[in-house]
Design an enzyme around this catalytic site. Structure first.
Site, mmCIF file in Angstrom:
data_model
loop_
_atom_site.group_PDB
_atom_site.id
_atom_site.type_symbol
_atom_site.label_atom_id
_atom_site.label_comp_id
_atom_site.label_asym_id
_atom_site.label_seq_id
_atom_site.Cartn_x
_atom_site.Cartn_y
_atom_site.Cartn_z
ATOM 1 N N ARG A 159 0.802 -1.226 0.000
ATOM 2 C CA ARG A 159 0.000 0.000 0.000
ATOM 3 C C ARG A 159 0.837 1.278 0.000
ATOM 4 O O ARG A 159 0.302 2.367 -0.179
ATOM 5 C CB ARG A 159 -0.968 -0.016 1.201
ATOM 6 C CG ARG A 159 -2.160 -0.903 0.967
ATOM 7 C CD ARG A 159 -2.994 -1.041 2.216
ATOM 8 N NE ARG A 159 -2.359 -1.941 3.189
ATOM 9 C CZ ARG A 159 -2.718 -2.033 4.467
ATOM 10 N NH1 ARG A 159 -3.686 -1.276 4.931
ATOM 11 N NH2 ARG A 159 -2.122 -2.872 5.275
ATOM 12 N N GLY A 207 3.727 -15.355 6.532
ATOM 13 C CA GLY A 207 3.039 -14.981 7.766
ATOM 14 C C GLY A 207 3.990 -14.585 8.886
ATOM 15 O O GLY A 207 5.184 -14.855 8.831
ATOM 16 N N GLY A 235 -6.148 -7.837 14.650
ATOM 17 C CA GLY A 235 -6.470 -9.058 15.376
ATOM 18 C C GLY A 235 -7.155 -8.692 16.681
ATOM 19 O O GLY A 235 -6.821 -7.699 17.316
ATOM 20 N N ASN A 266 -4.866 -6.481 18.996
ATOM 21 C CA ASN A 266 -3.481 -6.939 19.087
ATOM 22 C C ASN A 266 -2.549 -5.941 18.407
ATOM 23 O O ASN A 266 -2.732 -5.605 17.242
ATOM 24 C CB ASN A 266 -3.381 -8.304 18.387
ATOM 25 C CG ASN A 266 -1.949 -8.796 18.289
ATOM 26 O OD1 ASN A 266 -1.127 -8.512 19.156
ATOM 27 N ND2 ASN A 266 -1.673 -9.546 17.224
ATOM 28 N N ASN A 305 1.189 1.749 7.021
ATOM 29 C CA ASN A 305 0.909 0.878 5.879
ATOM 30 C C ASN A 305 0.804 1.631 4.566
ATOM 31 O O ASN A 305 0.952 1.054 3.504
ATOM 32 C CB ASN A 305 -0.382 0.089 6.132
ATOM 33 C CG ASN A 305 -0.211 -0.893 7.279
ATOM 34 O OD1 ASN A 305 0.649 -1.767 7.226
ATOM 35 N ND2 ASN A 305 -0.973 -0.707 8.332
ATOM 36 N N ASN A 336 34.903 39.419 9.343
ATOM 37 C CA ASN A 336 33.633 39.978 8.909
ATOM 38 C C ASN A 336 33.504 39.829 7.395
ATOM 39 O O ASN A 336 34.338 40.327 6.648
ATOM 40 C CB ASN A 336 33.575 41.466 9.304
ATOM 41 C CG ASN A 336 32.183 42.046 9.087
ATOM 42 O OD1 ASN A 336 31.520 41.725 8.098
ATOM 43 N ND2 ASN A 336 31.741 42.891 9.993
HETATM 44 C C1 UD1 Z 1 -0.716 -8.260 12.340
HETATM 45 C C2 UD1 Z 1 -1.352 -9.210 13.335
HETATM 46 C C3 UD1 Z 1 -2.632 -8.598 13.873
HETATM 47 C C4 UD1 Z 1 -2.359 -7.250 14.491
HETATM 48 C C5 UD1 Z 1 -1.658 -6.345 13.503
HETATM 49 C C6 UD1 Z 1 -1.174 -5.094 14.187
HETATM 50 C C7 UD1 Z 1 -0.750 -11.457 12.601
HETATM 51 C C8 UD1 Z 1 -1.196 -12.671 11.906
HETATM 52 N N1 UD1 Z 1 -1.624 -10.464 12.671
HETATM 53 O O1 UD1 Z 1 -1.590 -8.159 11.229
HETATM 54 O O2 UD1 Z 1 -3.195 -9.439 14.865
HETATM 55 O O3 UD1 Z 1 -3.563 -6.647 14.947
HETATM 56 O O4 UD1 Z 1 -0.482 -7.000 12.955
HETATM 57 O O5 UD1 Z 1 -0.634 -4.192 13.282
HETATM 58 O O6 UD1 Z 1 0.364 -11.414 13.096
HETATM 59 N N2 UD1 Z 1 5.934 -9.774 8.168
HETATM 60 C C9 UD1 Z 1 7.038 -10.493 7.814
HETATM 61 N N3 UD1 Z 1 6.869 -11.661 7.143
HETATM 62 C C10 UD1 Z 1 5.656 -12.144 6.823
HETATM 63 C C11 UD1 Z 1 4.523 -11.399 7.183
HETATM 64 C C12 UD1 Z 1 4.684 -10.221 7.869
HETATM 65 O O7 UD1 Z 1 8.169 -10.091 8.106
HETATM 66 O O8 UD1 Z 1 5.592 -13.229 6.223
HETATM 67 C C13 UD1 Z 1 6.112 -8.504 8.894
HETATM 68 C C14 UD1 Z 1 5.634 -7.310 8.105
HETATM 69 O O9 UD1 Z 1 6.702 -6.761 7.345
HETATM 70 C C15 UD1 Z 1 5.207 -6.359 9.218
HETATM 71 C C16 UD1 Z 1 4.729 -7.306 10.312
HETATM 72 O O10 UD1 Z 1 5.327 -8.549 10.061
HETATM 73 O O11 UD1 Z 1 6.279 -5.601 9.711
HETATM 74 C C17 UD1 Z 1 3.196 -7.434 10.370
HETATM 75 O O12 UD1 Z 1 2.715 -7.974 9.178
HETATM 76 P P1 UD1 Z 1 1.349 -7.485 8.529
HETATM 77 O O13 UD1 Z 1 1.136 -8.256 7.276
HETATM 78 O O14 UD1 Z 1 1.292 -6.019 8.470
HETATM 79 O O15 UD1 Z 1 0.297 -8.030 9.614
HETATM 80 P P2 UD1 Z 1 -1.158 -7.484 9.809
HETATM 81 O O16 UD1 Z 1 -2.046 -8.083 8.800
HETATM 82 O O17 UD1 Z 1 -1.146 -6.014 9.957
HETATM 83 MG MG MG Z 2 0.254 -4.394 9.338
#
Ligand code: UD1
Ligand code: MG
Length: 460
Positions: free
Chosen positions: A20, A85, A146, A176, A233, A366
């Site tokens: 995004r 994830g 979450g 969360n 984001n 100066n």
């Molecule tokens: C996550 C949480 C959610 C919480 C929210 C807060 C999970 C499954 N969900 O969701 O409960 O409310 O953050 O902002 O954890 N990342 C990696 N590798 C990956 C996936 C993510 O390094 O495979 C990193 C991303 O770069 C980021 C962070 O983990 O810095 C969070 O990932 P993101 O995809 O933003 O999670 P959310 O969907 O926001």
């Molecule tokens: Mg996020």
């Protein structure tokens, strides 16, 4: 608290794509107050004195890893080749903390405003018998966060992702933040039990509390203000994070003893240092690397980067210090003065319209209006040295490399091409020639030409 707690390992997740942001630059490298977002998170991490620090990289892995190690050379950089994830991401960091005995704290690279004290509070929960601690917040608009399913006894039963939640769960406003802590070996063991049977087919870190609870481990939460956990984001959220940083920086500088006459218009960098009784006027921008000494006066509309300003100096209005600049005690740098790579001595003055580049200017010298150090020949940069007490007349061009000795005097309009000895007078300009009556005759001729031109039928 710091003395009694167990050794700490911190894992920062920064592998995500940041779709995004619509950017060629990895999300965590976008700057806030002049430093990459990731550095804000790493500095917060460092404030907790971790024994180990690992950063999980994926998208833009090389650039993100380099940025991390530029700030923390000892940080382990762990590649998560495929982003499957947050749980999967923490697993990618496990080799870097193999054999570590202590607690593990998980942070996100795109949540830059967390306070160390909030995290200390979270970790302190582990010392009181909780197996896993989760940092939560009350969301004004819980949207995609979450949800924390908290039992009546206050323990956390599980976290449910918005995409997997039913209507009842979606009504929960306790959310969360993503920050989680627990015994490192326990987290590693629990992660093996995480599957990807969910709406996003991802390995969720957020499954850990539920798995831990099923094993009889206690999982608890601490809460912090929503603003602290706000993630970035998209560019709107980036601007919001910047605004939040600026608001806090202004407040902190004022409480530390600086006067900001129009605080909302002053822009600070992450590392700006202001002494006591510094005054900052409206619309001043501090780039990175600025240190201002006590009692200095930074007047309106200055733009300062990488410079050291000694106590009592007066800068601006409309001054631009571009880097590598040291301003001496009680020196004056006035309006429309630009400096780069310059040492400007104590009590020296450049009050208006001057460029000082690659130069040393002695104490009490100066520089008149329009003094220019001609430091660049189109290929190379050259130095100018101006001695203590020297007087440089208005509209002087100093063609570097060149020096002007102590207490020398350079006459107005001089183009200085060779070194001027101490105490000497240098003058290099065409001798004035006054021609009696020529001014009047010239004006008459021009007025006549203009009249003839206007009288011509086609205006020719
Ligand atoms: C996550 C949480 C959610 C919480 C929210 C807060 C999970 C499954 N969900 O969701 O409960 O409310 O953050 O902002 O954890 N990342 C990696 N590798 C990956 C996936 C993510 O390094 O495979 C990193 C991303 O770069 C980021 C962070 O983990 O810095 C969070 O990932 P993101 O995809 O933003 O999670 P959310 O969907 O926001
Ligand atoms: Mg996020």
């Amino acid at each position: 608290m710091i003395e009694t707690r167990r050794p700490l390992a911190i894992v920062v997740l920064a592998a995500g794509k940041g779709t995004r942001m619509r950017s060629a630059i990895p999300k965590v490298l976008h700057p806030i107050a002049g430093a990459p977002m990731l550095h804000h998170v790493l500095r917060t991490a460092q404030a907790l004195s971790p024994a180990r620090l690992a950063v999980v990289v994926g998208h833009g892995a090389e650039a993100v890893g380099e940025a991390a190690q530029a700030l923390v050379p000892t940080a382990a950089v762990c590649l998560q080749a495929e982003q499957r994830g947050t749980g999967h991401a923490v697993m990618a960091a496990l080799p870097a903390i193999a054999g570590f005995e202590g607690d593990l704290l998980v942070l996100y690279g795109d949540v830059p405003a967390l306070c160390p004290a909030t995290l200390e509070g979270l970790i302190a929960g582990l010392g009181t018998g909780a197996g896993i601690m989760v940092l939560g917040f009350e969301a004004v608009n819980p949207a995609g966060y979450g949800r924390l399913v908290i039992d009546t006894d206050g323990t956390l039963a599980r976290i449910v992702e918005a995409k997997d939640a039913n209507a009842e769960e979606l009504a929960i406003t306790a959310c969360n933040s993503g920050v989680m802590a627990g015994d490192a070996a326990t987290i590693a063991r629990l992660l093996e039990k995480v599957g990807c049977n969910n709406a996003q087919a991802e390995y969720y870190l957020t499954d850990l509390p539920g798995i831990a609870a099923a094993e009889g481990l206690t999982t608890r939460t601490t809460f912090c203000p929503e603003a602290e956990t706000q993630g970035v984001n998209d560019r709107v959220e980036l601007a919001r994070a910047e605004a939040r940083f600026q608001a806090e920086a202004r407040r902190a500088h004022m409480l530390a003893g600086a006067t900001l006459t129009a605080p909302d218009t002053v822009h600070f960098a992450w590392d700006t240092l202001l002494g006591k009784d510094v005054t900052v006027g409206p619309n001043v921008v501090f780039g990175p690397g600025v240190r201002v000494g006590d009692d200095a006066d930074i007047k309106a509309f200055c733009h300062l980067t990488e410079c050291e300003i000694a106590p009592g100096a007066a800068i601006g209005p409309f001054a631009r210090l571009r880097g590598g600049v040291a301003i001496g005690r009680n020196a004056h740098v006035g309006n429309f003065v630009e400096m780069k790579n310059a040492e400007f001595g104590p009590g020296a003055k450049a009050s208006h319209l001057t460029y000082v580049g690659d130069a040393v200017v002695g104490a009490e010298a100066n520089l008149g209006a329009g003094t220019i150090t001609c430091n660049y020949d189109g290929t190379m940069k050259h130095r100018t040295e101006i001695g203590a007490g020297a007087f440089i007349g208005t509209n002087t061009a100093l063609i570097a490399p060149v020096s002007v000795g102590d207490n020398a005097y350079v006459a107005t309009g001089t183009v200085v091409t060779t070194d001027v000895p101490a105490e000497a007078l240098a003058i290099a300009r065409v001798k004035q020639d006054n021609r009696e009556g020529t001014g009047r005759r010239l004006r008459q001729r021009l007025q006549q030409q203009k009249a003839e031109k206007q009288a011509a039928p086609d205006g020719q």
